[in-house]
Enzyme design. Structure first.
Site, PDB file in Angstrom:
ATOM      1  N   LYS A  81       2.423  -4.401  -6.009  1.00  0.00           N
ATOM      2  CA  LYS A  81       1.589  -5.553  -5.657  1.00  0.00           C
ATOM      3  C   LYS A  81       0.520  -5.732  -6.732  1.00  0.00           C
ATOM      4  O   LYS A  81      -0.101  -4.754  -7.167  1.00  0.00           O
ATOM      5  CB  LYS A  81       0.953  -5.320  -4.283  1.00  0.00           C
ATOM      6  CG  LYS A  81       0.139  -6.491  -3.748  1.00  0.00           C
ATOM      7  CD  LYS A  81      -0.389  -6.160  -2.344  1.00  0.00           C
ATOM      8  CE  LYS A  81      -1.192  -7.306  -1.753  1.00  0.00           C
ATOM      9  NZ  LYS A  81      -1.673  -6.985  -0.387  1.00  0.00           N
ATOM     10  N   SER A 155      -0.532 -10.138   2.896  1.00  0.00           N
ATOM     11  CA  SER A 155      -0.753 -10.657   1.566  1.00  0.00           C
ATOM     12  C   SER A 155       0.222 -10.085   0.557  1.00  0.00           C
ATOM     13  O   SER A 155       0.389 -10.610  -0.547  1.00  0.00           O
ATOM     14  CB  SER A 155      -2.184 -10.332   1.121  1.00  0.00           C
ATOM     15  OG  SER A 155      -2.402  -8.933   1.056  1.00  0.00           O
ATOM     16  N   SER A 179      -1.188  -6.500   6.059  1.00  0.00           N
ATOM     17  CA  SER A 179      -0.417  -6.958   4.903  1.00  0.00           C
ATOM     18  C   SER A 179       0.718  -6.039   4.510  1.00  0.00           C
ATOM     19  O   SER A 179       1.574  -6.416   3.708  1.00  0.00           O
ATOM     20  CB  SER A 179      -1.351  -7.136   3.701  1.00  0.00           C
ATOM     21  OG  SER A 179      -2.374  -8.062   3.992  1.00  0.00           O
TER      22      SER A 179
END
Length: 593
Positions: A81, A155, A179
């Site tokens: 990420k 996210s 997330s």
């Protein structure tokens, strides 16, 4: 050496490691296929820094200095990420003007690379990890891995989609409000959120530093456990790090289920509700005592995350950047962040809320002392268009069953249960106290075993049933699992059922096409039984799939070994006149082995 065309669409640590140890495939071949797949999926906005040999090659070269026997992740590709640092590669946190190039890896990334893992790229995310939908990014809305018009969840948007689309064996996300769990459920993956502090957050762009947690997305529990074993280390350079032992999975004495009616929402709300009830029946069958509890306690805690002064921590970390760079922040992200500057969020209110939370924690500690609490991971999902129209409400509802977790210092794992609808996955989350990660992993393992047994039985039933909404398709060539055209079946929402064989009435030819393809011809004499695969394709997409099949191949009736007939790939006879007869091999795979 195994052909890279045989690489399965869903990568796993176990499959890759097995084939590496047998010298049947190389990490270089794996990375080449991943790069190709990422280019095919470029429109899905999975990556901010996509897979590229320019930065991957040094990690491949370094494998020569790492003993595969001692390195549990040797050659295993993983995605990161883009709020987690990879040395020498831009960290954007989903904001181009925030971009910087770190000189060091984040601690968790460092541990993974030392264990032989290969970083393949930085994934898209809701900007500054503020969101649960995967649409709040100037790098584009990340598409759901199974149904493109739906949200990916956030996210950690690109990280789960990269795994689900065969571009990584596992991926790193972060989880402050859900997330690392919501996007796992929406893409039919496992999402493991360890206890706060178990994994170092050094080298992670903070969202709420006191609540942030690095997480892993994978196809199965075993892969998540392997990653956990590698990265779970106390970090004396990280103020939030804790000395927490590696958990040994075991079952809890009790399961707690929500007594109050749950909220389901979105275009598949009714299907999600039905999926939850089915999940509850499966959970009951495990034979573990069940207690129905008042879930308002957890709902009340969840509201504290964004509706109280805790939101000010996000503003404390990012407020100066937002103020000093007008226009750089995604509009909805800026609105959320600036809510943390609310003048009503006074220091006295913060302490009052902290004291209230302390009481909630005491109640939960008593409630879950020997138990696991189970809820849907999310109460529904949305199309990307629906989120665009109502970005705040849709995002808020996605966190209804996740926002309480880190405030209460719980560990959690989201696991896939039976899909809510065609290509609409449904996930369930197990929560436990920080010191009982063993409970959630024990239940997750039990769930995985039961799901495998149920899936096997369901496959048998599917093959024998007459399903008017789908077509059973016999595949004998490049569309088989791990071969170059498998992705076309997934793009048309087809699912693999099982391996099978034709009746002993067929001949197979190697056609002089580019690339070579098998031509299957039925004959009443000197025939062979050919190994095939059976896939189930929705009727609504079957027509478009057939329309893309090039001559001389076509779809017709294929007779199976048991005498039944299904739709399948066959060939126009003229194309086999000068083609090589490979019937004696019994399978297209034998030719390319």
């Amino acid at each position: 050496m195994i052909s890279p065309l045989k690489m399965p669409y869903e990568l796993s640590i176990q499959w890759l490691r097995t084939h590496y140890l047998k010298n049947k495939i190389t990490p270089q071949e794996v990375i080449d296929v991943i790069i190709q797949r990422s280019k095919q999926d470029e429109h899905m906005n999975i990556w901010i820094t996509p897979p590229d040999l320019a930065f991957i090659q040094p990690y491949l070269d370094n494998l020569t200095d790492i003993n595969i026997e001692q390195a549990p992740l040797w050659g295993i590709p993983f995605a990161i990420k883009d709020n987690i640092d990879l040395a020498g590669i831009s960290t954007t946190a989903g904001c181009p003007d925030y971009t910087f190039i770190p000189s060091q890896h984040a601690t968790v990334v460092k541990h993974l690379i030392e264990a032989g893992a290969i970083p393949v790229g930085k994934t898209n995310l809701d900007q500054f990890a503020t969101g649960l939908v995967g649409t709040r990014s100037p790098y584009g809305e990340t598409h759901n891995a199974l149904k493109g018009e739906m949200i990916s969840g956030g996210s950690s948007a690109g990280s789960p989609v990269a795994v689900a689309r065969g571009q990584a064996a596992f991926s790193l996300g972060t989880d402050t409000a859900g997330s690392g769990r919501v996007p796992a459920a929406l893409n039919r993956l496992v999402g493991f959120k360890p206890s706060l502090g178990a994994w170092s957050t050094k080298g992670v762009v903070p969202a709420c530093a006191s609540l942030d947690c690095v997480t892993v997305f994978s196809h199965n529990i075993e892969d998540a456990k392997i990653v956990d074993h590698v990265v779970r280390k106390y970090d004396d350079q990280n103020a939030w790090s804790k000395e927490l032992p590696i958990p040994s999975p075991k079952l809890p004495k009790k399961i707690c289920l929500p007594k109050s009616p749950l909220h389901f929402f979105g275009p598949y709300g009714n299907q999600y509700k039905a999926a939850w009830y089915k999940s509850v029946e499966q959970i009951k069958s495990w034979g573990i005592p069940i207690e129905w509890i008042d879930n308002h306690l957890f709902s009340n805690v969840a509201k504290l995350l964004y509706e109280g002064p805790f939101i000010a921590e996000r503003w404390a970390d990012l407020g100066s950047f937002v103020d000093n760079h007008p226009g750089s922040t995604f509009p909805v992200t800026e609105k959320v962040l600036k809510s943390g500057a609310n003048e009503n969020f006074t220091a006295s209110l913060l302490f009052d809320t902290m004291h209230k939370l302390k009481q909630y924690k005491l109640q939960v500690k008593k409630l879950l002392s020997d138990s696991v609490f189970i809820t849907p991971t999310a109460g529904g999902t949305w199309t990307r268009e629906q989120v665009r129209k109502e970005p705040i409400r849709t995002n808020s509802e996605m966190g209804e069953y996740t926002n309480h977790c880190n405030l209460l210092d719980l560990c959690a794992i989201s696991v896939p249960f039976e899909d809510a609808d065609q290509d609409i996955p449904f996930g369930v989350t197990f929560f436990a106290l920080s010191e009982h990660e063993d409970f959630i992993l024990g239940l997750a393992e039990k769930c995985q075993v039961n799901s495998t047994e149920m899936e096997s039985q369901a496959n048998i039933e599917l093959v024998s049933s007459n399903d008017s909404d789908s077509v059973l398709l016999a595949v004998c060539g490049l569309h088989m699992q791990g071969l170059s055209l498998e992705h076309e079946l997934h793009e048309h929402r087809a699912t693999f059922i099982r391996e099978a064989e034709t009746a002993k009435k067929y001949r197979m030819f190697k056609l002089s096409t580019n690339p070579p393809k098998p031509g299957l011809i039925k004959t009443e004499k000197e025939g062979s039984s050919i190994k095939i695969e059976l896939w189930k394709c929705p009727s609504v997409t079957f027509g478009s799939f057939v329309a893309n099949i090039p001559s001389p191949l076509c779809i017709g009736k294929v007779e199976l070994k048991d005498g039944s007939e299904v739709q399948g790939f066959i060939c126009e006879p003229y194309a086999t006149e000068y083609a090589e007869d490979i019937s004696n091999l019994g399978s297209w795979r034998e030719l390319i082995r």
